[in-house]
Design an enzyme around this catalytic site. Structure first.
Site, PDB file in Angstrom:
ATOM      1  N   GLU A  90       0.827  -1.218   0.000  1.00 34.49           N
ATOM      2  CA  GLU A  90       0.000   0.000   0.000  1.00 34.49           C
ATOM      3  C   GLU A  90       0.858   1.265   0.000  1.00 34.49           C
ATOM      4  OE1 GLU A  90      -3.212   2.303   2.858  1.00 34.49           O
ATOM      5  OE2 GLU A  90      -2.565   0.280   3.375  1.00 34.49           O
ATOM      6  N   ASP A  91       1.956   1.254   0.751  1.00 37.07           N
ATOM      7  CA  ASP A  91       2.702   2.497   0.990  1.00 37.07           C
ATOM      8  C   ASP A  91       4.000   2.635   0.192  1.00 37.07           C
ATOM      9  OD1 ASP A  91       0.739   3.071   2.790  1.00 37.07           O
ATOM     10  OD2 ASP A  91       1.897   2.582   4.567  1.00 37.07           O
TER      11      ASP A  91
END
Length: 738
Positions: A90-91
């Site tokens: 996600e990051d």
């Protein structure tokens, strides 16, 4: 950062990693440690540039989540590695495919499940939060470890929320109480559930939380003394029987005390069982049950038990696997005490949930035990076509429900949630049995399909090949499995009627000079107070909505502001109004949002807020802003499913000539002149008028319900305080409208 600060931080990271390996509930092999080390290195490198809002290196968060997964939930190396990498996709630039190449498909799939849904533009008719919950819950079909790691992630986020702004804290805390705490409860993670609930209350009702916490601190010494007085009495008898045991007292959670105060309408002092005593004993499997009842016998030799408060979860364990004896006894000084009796094995299962199950079963591993563990829970996921909010609400029903135990005609036992009906039982046997149910017998007698079952009932299902479910069946069941199966069976017929209804609607609207398009459909769904276009078409096809109602819709159409909410969401949190409107006197009472704007609003009838109450604004689809109390029965659901509609609200002026309705209940001992004294205090209270009053007496007990009109909360509180001072009055409480 200086070189010295970087070195100190790296040392702290290394220390956390070593502790992670040390506290693991599972025994880690050398291969396990290599896998975890590799995942740790990937996470450290991926998150190197990132910092949390508090300023610390981001890597501390995935390590903390992995520690919860390893020690509090008790998962193994696969889950610990996935927890360390739960945010990397996600990051950062790392992909799921890369994780699969570096590790294995199982870890990659768990990490993929943990990657959040992409943020979408809010739609006033769809709750994106509920869609996110639905996606998360559907991962149960793939691997329950996704949910377990998400729960650990949420716990650490809740523990480190202090640097966030208030409205974000309230949103996240509401989500936690709405879905994560019930999930932890259903998965048997008692400690985590308790922490999530207490932290949830801390940020949704901060004043209430702080007040209960302070009261518990004040009474802590007295409670510890009282527990010691009970344990001292029991210790001698347990020692004489040569039972190996440990005893510890534990306070009830802040959240459970708050829940009792609300549901029972009592004060903190009136919650009688604020703590419990736990007796944990050593036993081999053969003697486990025998020793539990032996300890029960010793306890009840010293203290008289409450017959209605015995809970035997040893003979019939909960579906979470929880086993224990719970008894409530009359202790010294005439106070009730709950005593929980568990073996060491039972205690581990109570603390760790499913992870402890496979520890006590030969040859069962983390990989192959998960499917059996959650079969019941997965039943709620069988029908994924329902509206997201309905889906989550249905699913939640199965999370917190208490259990009853029902016998089949052959004497087999089945567990069902409390409140389940005879028709629910039919579906619990098999879906086809449920769909063909013609009638039911309970304990040999014919009963209606909606008969509510009690523990110990023996139920026989009468079936017929020609029987088909009807829409009324949806009102006869409480379990998600039964409801979803009935909906699915009705769906084909409903769809056909809806398709016909759509064709009819196109023709009928043409006569009214209206072309059916998406905008008109949305207007009609709103006008007829429905949820979906399918509901609209079905009602047209079934003849529920008549031609006269369609003509009325067409006549009113030009005067309705259907675009109100859509514009509201795009440009600001809420609509604006002319502040100098003489007909809108209340506009100066509340202000909204961080800019403290004066906007048009209405007070919600579900909780009747008055000036001085802690409140928030909620932007509705058709009625503008509705103002609710923070402890409104609907607050958690609204903040959780529709956070983007919630607005902070602040009272800025309670010295107004406006008046608000509030209802108070009074109980006490009846005496001559009591009614006169109560009404006298109300009449003497400044600016208070009685709207309705209901007073009654039964065998010396006085009960009253009075609805008053007051300008603000301060005056209401003073009036309640004065009524409490009247001799004989036991309790005065403000209640929400029914």
């Amino acid at each position: 950062m200086t070189a010295e600060e970087i070195e100190l931080e790296n040392k702290a990271i290394a220390k956390e990693y070593k502790e992670l390996l040390k506290i693991s509930y599972q025994t880690l092999s050398d291969d396990d440690k290599k896998l975890i080390r590799k995942a740790f290195d990937v996470a450290v490198e991926a998150h190197r540039p990132q910092r949390r809002k508090s300023g610390e290196a981001y890597i501390f968060h995935p390590i903390a989540v992995a520690k919860i997964v390893a020690s509090e939930i008790g998962l193994g190396a696969t889950s610990i590695a996935a927890a360390l990498m739960h945010d990397v996709v996600e990051d950062t630039d790392i992909t799921v495919k890369q994780i699969e190449e570096w590790f294995n498909p199982k870890i990659a799939k768990i990490v993929e499940g943990l990657t959040k849904m992409a943020t979408l533009e809010p739609d006033p008719h769809i709750s994106m939060q509920a869609e996110n919950y639905r996606k998360m819950l559907l991962t149960l079909n793939d691997d329950v470890r996704v949910i377990l790691i998400k729960i650990a992630d949420r716990l650490h986020n809740m523990q480190t929320m202090d640097s966030m702004v208030d409205y974000k804290q309230a949103k996240i805390a509401s989500e936690t109480l709405y879905i994560y705490a019930p999930l932890a409860h259903r998965l048997g993670l008692f400690n985590i559930k308790t922490k999530l609930e207490d932290l949830g209350l801390k940020y949704t009702e901060p004043r209430v939380y702080a007040d209960i916490l302070n009261r518990m601190k004040e009474t802590k010494e007295e409670q510890e003394e009282y527990i010691k007085s009970v344990t001292d009495i029991l210790k001698q008898s347990l020692d004489e029987e040569q039972i190996e045991y440990s005893m510890k007292g534990r306070p009830k959670s802040i959240y459970s005390i708050r829940r009792k105060m609300k549901t029972q309408n009592v004060t903190f002092d009136e919650v009688y069982d604020k703590f419990a005593l736990r007796i944990i004993y050593k036993a081999d499997p053969h003697d486990e049950k025998f020793l539990a009842w032996k300890i029960y016998s010793i306890v009840t030799d010293h203290f008289r038990p409450s017959p209605s408060r015995l809970r035997d979860w040893i003979s019939s364990p909960k579906s979470t696997g929880y086993e224990a004896l719970h008894i409530t006894v009359m202790g010294p000084k005439g106070r009730w005490v709950e005593i929980q009796i568990r073996s060491e094995r039972m205690d581990e299962i109570a603390e760790k949930g499913y992870a402890a199950h496979y520890k006590y079963k030969q040859g069962v591993t983390e990989e192959n035990s998960l499917d059996k563990w959650l079969n019941q829970l997965k039943e709620a996921l069988e029908n994924t076509e329902t509206d997201a909010v309905d889906f989550v609400e249905d699913f939640k029903l199965s999370l917190y429900s208490k259990e009853i135990y029902i016998f089949t005609p052959k004497g087999e036992i089945k567990s069902l949630p409390k409140g389940a009906t005879a028709l629910d039982f039919a579906f619990s046997i098999h879906s086809e049995v449920g769909l063909r149910t013609r009638g039911t017998r309970v304990n040999g007698k014919l009963v209606p399909l909606n008969y509510v079952l009690n523990s110990g009932d023996q139920v026989e299902i009468i079936t017929s090949e020609n029987k088909k479910p009807s829409t009324s069946w949806l009102e006869y069941v409480t379990t998600s499995k039964a409801r979803n199966k009935i909906k699915s069976a009705l769906n084909d017929n409903t769809k056909k009627i809806a398709d016909d209804g759509k064709e009819q609607l196109i023709r009928k609207l043409k006569h009214l000079k209206i072309n059916l398009d998406e905008k008109v459909v949305n207007e009609m769904v709103s006008h007829f107070k429905l949820k979906t276009s399918q509901d609209l078409f079905y009602r047209i096809g079934a003849g529920i909505i008549e031609n006269s109602q369609l003509k009325e819709f067409a006549a009113n159409r030009n005067n309705m502001l259907f675009n109100f909410f859509k514009k509201t969401i795009k440009r600001a949190p809420s609509p604006t109004v002319a502040v100098d409107d003489p007909d809108h006197k209340s506009v100066d009472l509340l202000v909204f949002g961080k800019d403290k704007e004066k906007l048009d609003y209405k007070l919600a009838t579900c909780c009747n807020p008055i000036p001085g109450d802690d409140v928030f604004g909620f932007v509705t689809i058709n009625e503008g802003i509705k103002v609710h109390k923070l402890d409104c029965p609907n607050a958690i659901s609204m903040r959780s499913n529709y956070a983007y509609r919630v607005m902070p609200a602040y009272w800025v002026n309670s010295s107004t000539d406006l008046n608000f309705e509030a209802t108070i209940n009074i109980t006490g001992l009846d005496s001559a002149g009591l009614t006169t004294e109560i009404t006298k205090i109300i009449m003497e209270s400044k600016a208070v008028n009685i709207r309705s009053i209901s007073l009654s007496e039964n065998a010396g007990i006085f009960k009253g319900s009075i609805t008053v009109i007051v300008p603000n909360n301060d005056i209401l509180k003073r009036m309640i305080l004065n009524i409490k001072k009247i001799e004989g009055v036991e309790k005065v409480t403000r209640v929400n409208p029914s």
